[in-house]
Design an enzyme around this catalytic site. Sequence first.
Site, short mmCIF file in Angstrom:
data_model
loop_
_atom_site.label_atom_id
_atom_site.label_comp_id
_atom_site.label_asym_id
_atom_site.label_seq_id
_atom_site.Cartn_x
_atom_site.Cartn_y
_atom_site.Cartn_z
N HIS A 93 -13.65 17.49 22.15
CA HIS A 93 -14.11 16.67 23.40
C HIS A 93 -15.35 17.89 24.09
CE1 HIS A 93 -9.96 19.49 24.88
NE2 HIS A 93 -11.37 19.87 25.44
N GLU B 82 -13.69 14.92 28.84
CA GLU B 82 -12.47 15.32 30.01
C GLU B 82 -13.20 15.21 31.07
OE1 GLU B 82 -10.18 19.75 30.64
OE2 GLU B 82 -10.73 19.32 28.32
N HIS C 90 -27.45 16.29 28.43
CA HIS C 90 -26.59 15.05 28.71
C HIS C 90 -25.77 15.02 27.28
CE1 HIS C 90 -30.25 14.70 25.91
NE2 HIS C 90 -29.18 13.69 25.41
N GLU D 16 -27.48 9.80 27.97
CA GLU D 16 -28.51 9.79 27.52
C GLU D 16 -28.36 8.35 27.00
OE1 GLU D 16 -32.37 10.46 24.51
OE2 GLU D 16 -30.46 11.52 24.20
#
Length: 133
Positions: A5, A56, A74, A122
């Site tokens: 994550h 998360e 990003h 993005e």
Amino acid sequence: MRMLHTMLRVGNLERSLQFYTDVLGMTLLRKRDYEEGRFTLAFVGYGDEKNHTVLELTHNWDTDHYDLGNAYGHIAIGVEDAYQACEDIKARGGNVVREAGPMKGGVTVIAFVEDPDGYKIELIQLDKNANNN
């Protein structure tokens, strides 16, 4: 090994959950309050944590905003049609900060949206015959 994550600190968890679930179409996978630490963790994604990398969202109860700094870039999400994804995101109240179109100096179609805390996401139009990076 595999990526599990990415964590983002958010100032208003409910607002962020609304964005990631209602605007970007992710699913809330789990959420837990940590009373002693005064924070909440919420995990969202496009599939279960066993087989997918997820996001998360960390909400520290005593902090309502963060400075993003200049090192963060990003999050990237692959989409079938970046133009349609932008229209759908705008229709659901999302903020498109760079409309879909070819990336500068290239042909891959990209767009950028911004979450409620200012993080950039993005959108990369997937070409089934190419490696999108």
